[in-house]
Design an enzyme around this catalytic site. Structure first.
Site, PDB file in Angstrom:
ATOM      1  N   LYS A   1       0.878  -1.289   0.003  1.00 18.31           N
ATOM      2  CA  LYS A   1      -0.007   0.064  -0.040  1.00 18.31           C
ATOM      3  C   LYS A   1       1.067   1.187  -0.102  1.00 18.31           C
ATOM      4  O   LYS A   1       1.664   1.529   0.986  1.00 18.31           O
ATOM      5  CB  LYS A   1      -0.931  -0.011   1.237  1.00 18.31           C
ATOM      6  CG  LYS A   1      -1.759   1.165   1.353  1.00 18.31           C
ATOM      7  CD  LYS A   1      -3.038   1.290   2.250  1.00 18.31           C
ATOM      8  CE  LYS A   1      -4.019   2.171   2.068  1.00 18.31           C
ATOM      9  NZ  LYS A   1      -3.588   3.451   1.744  1.00 18.31           N
TER      10      LYS A   1
ATOM     11  N   ARG B   1     -17.136   0.930  -1.531  1.00 20.00           N
ATOM     12  CA  ARG B   1     -16.314   0.547  -0.772  1.00 20.00           C
ATOM     13  C   ARG B   1     -16.687  -0.981  -0.060  1.00 20.00           C
ATOM     14  O   ARG B   1     -17.864  -0.948   0.422  1.00 20.00           O
ATOM     15  CB  ARG B   1     -16.138   1.361   0.563  1.00 20.00           C
ATOM     16  CG  ARG B   1     -15.170   1.227   1.513  1.00 20.00           C
ATOM     17  CD  ARG B   1     -15.056   2.057   2.692  1.00 20.00           C
ATOM     18  NE  ARG B   1     -14.968   3.512   2.361  1.00 20.00           N
ATOM     19  CZ  ARG B   1     -13.838   4.199   2.177  1.00 20.00           C
ATOM     20  NH1 ARG B   1     -12.740   3.566   2.546  1.00 20.00           N
ATOM     21  NH2 ARG B   1     -13.868   5.404   1.745  1.00 20.00           N
TER      22      ARG B   1
END
EC number: 6.5.1.1
Length: 557
Positions: free
Chosen positions: A251, A417
């Protein structure tokens, strides 16, 4: 084409503003959409959101509150101070304008009733006003429109100019209204909107072509879509167990970008759908070298590396914000790109599983070390969980945020999401909140906004609801910069208190979410700290009240 008077639109706005009931708002909008002439339907749909252009458009009105006040002053014949006093009294420029226009004594000779077509065309002309006399041109356009406006019309024209309509209508309500107005499946409307990011187009297609037409709408290079979003994983182990098999990726702490090639043109968009191609020439040059000349849409993360480690997120913002001196910044703050998905290549790929999209990405990408590379990824299942743990530790050691954990069978779902994409970070979870006001300091710090009033979005009503004040985590230079931005966005100031147009987004860490009657959301954050300014996000990207409630219930706080 059948004319639609702007007063008719203003009356619809007023009805919407007068109710908090979602179903009632939906029916009001559906009734309007059914009645509007087909040529006007796309424009009216966008106006219902308080916008003039689609969210992904590069065009901006470029009108701040001071410029708008100047136009009001010329039309109504009152001083700037009187306008400021009225805004302070009403708490809103729309209501203030309505009050001032109701007292207007001057009448424009031979004025005709305002039409939606005229108002919309003149508002679009604001974006075209440029050059040395741009401000004067914009004022002339505003005066031309406002001089013919009745008080109620002035309320909503001024709000639209500042893109702060305040009638409690969000994209979800408009999607429901389109489905109801034209008797089409709401799921098809939602999907069409996700793939086009243009509710005006979706409304027009729903009306003229029905469900078959909506089903044909798809991704097109050159028109960005909202990114698929990740939920927080409580642990790496639980995430892998739940997904079964996953791609785990580093990430990166940078700016997420969507890169489109359409013909010979390559465009680079941020997560807020802002075109930053001109600001990142080395990324443009890199993708033109690393990717084929086919039409495509790929997704990745731009980062800055200094001395072999990822640099502060603020360095990246410095790059993408600047319109001048780009060549010097390119040398001083060089960027790298890590690609992790492909949404389109010789046709849409979002319905394909992630494992297939990754294969396509790797097949078309010719990596340029240090400039354009594929994200570091390991294929993980319950039997090789240690590989995910190794990647997490290695990513943290190198200065990255953590890892992404993605379901290999998942399609790409824009703007959602969900549990098909998870993130696990070394630091506690944060919230992306929007600044709606603040409080100036005292003494030597009286010129600085020292405390910021933050809000979340109520996804049911579309309204912003306050949740916390934050006063820690910002250095003096950042406070100075933010205070200047707050002054430019000022809607009202009373003593040390300031209320601003909601535009600045802060990423905020906290120790706990608690119930609180002090804030409109019903919740508050204990010990909030600003982690960074999120200029890569738009107001539509901030966290929702639903997410706050979910975090409160789950005990992630």
């Amino acid at each position: 084409m059948k004319e639609l008077l702007y007063m008719e639109l203003a009356e619809v706005y007023h009805r919407l503003e007068s109710t908090t009931k979602r179903l009632e708002k939906t029916e009001i909008l559906a009734e309007l959409l059914r009645s509007v002439d087909k040529e006007l339907l796309p424009d009216v749909t966008i106006l219902m959101l308080g916008r003039v252009f689609p969210i992904w458009s590069e065009e901006e009105l470029g009108v701040g509150i001071k410029l708008l006040m100047k136009a009001i002053s010329l039309v109504v014949g009152v001083s700037m101070d009187e306008i400021e006093d009225e805004i302070r009294e009403q708490g809103d420029i729309g209501l203030a304008s309505e009050k001032l226009f109701s007292r207007k004594t001057q009448t424009t000779f031979f004025s005709q009733p305002l039409t939606v077509e005229f108002v919309y065309s003149r508002l679009k002309a604001l974006a075209s006003a440029s050059g040395d006399r741009a401000q004067s041109k914009k004022i002339n356009i505003l005066v031309e429109v406002l001089s013919q406006a009745k008080p109620l019309e002035a309320r909503y024209i001024t709000r639209t100019v500042l893109e702060e309509l305040r009638v409690g209508v969000a994209e979800g309500i408009i999607r429901d209204a389109i489905a109801r107005a034209f008797e089409v499946d709401p799921a098809l409307v939602e999907r069409a909107h996700m793939l086009t990011n243009d509710l005006g187009m979706v409304a027009a297609v729903a009306r003229e072509e029905g469900e078959p037409g909506l089903g044909r709408l798809n991704l097109e290079p050159g028109r960005p879509v909202k990114p698929m979003l990740a939920q927080l994983a409580s642990s790496i182990e639980s995430a892998i167990t739940e997904l079964g098999r996953a791609f785990c990726e580093t990430k990166y702490d940078g700016i997420r970008v969507q890169i489109h090639r359409c013909g010979d043109e390559v465009s680079i968009f941020t997560r807020r759908l802002e075109n930053i191609t001109a600001a990142v020439p080395e990324i443009l040059e890199g993708v033109e070298e690393a990717l084929p000349a086919d039409d495509y849409i790929v997704e990745g993360e731009i980062i800055v590396t200094m001395d072999g480690r990822p640099a502060s997120f603020q360095y990246i913002l410095q790059r993408v914000r600047r319109k001048y001196d780009v060549d010097r910044l390119t040398r001083e703050v060089p960027l790298s790109l890590f690609l992790f998905d492909v949404l389109y290549h010789r046709g849409p790929l979002i319905d394909e599983p992630l494992w297939h999209r990754r294969e396509v990405l790797e097949s078309i990408l010719s990596e340029i070390p240090g400039r354009v590379e594929a994200s570091r990824m390991v294929d993980v299942g319950p039997d090789n969980l240690d590989d995910a743990l190794w990647l997490f530790k290695e990513s943290i050691r190198e200065g990255h945020e953590g890892i992404m954990i993605k379901d290999t069978e998942a399609p790409y779902i824009p703007g959602i999401r969900g549990k098909k994409m998870l993130k696990f970070k070394a630091e506690p979870e944060t919230l992306d909140l929007i600044v709606v006001g603040g409080t100036y300091g005292r003494g030597k710090r009286a010129h600085l906004v020292g405390s910021y009033l933050l809000a979340v979005r109520d996804e049911k009503s579309g309204e912003l609801k306050t949740i916390a004040h934050v006063a820690t985590g910002l250095d003096d230079q950042t406070l100075q910069d933010l205070s200047e931005r707050m002054e430019n966005l000022k809607v009202e100031r009373r003593g040390r208190k300031i209320r601003v147009k909601p535009e600045i987004i802060l990423e905020v860490a906290y120790s706990e979410i608690v119930r609180s009657p002090e804030y409109e959301s019903g919740y508050s954050l204990r010990f909030p700290v600003v982690k960074r300014i999120r200029d890569d996000l738009s107001p539509d990207d901030i966290d929702t009240l639903g997410r706050v409630i979910s975090l409160f219930k789950q005990g992630f706080s």
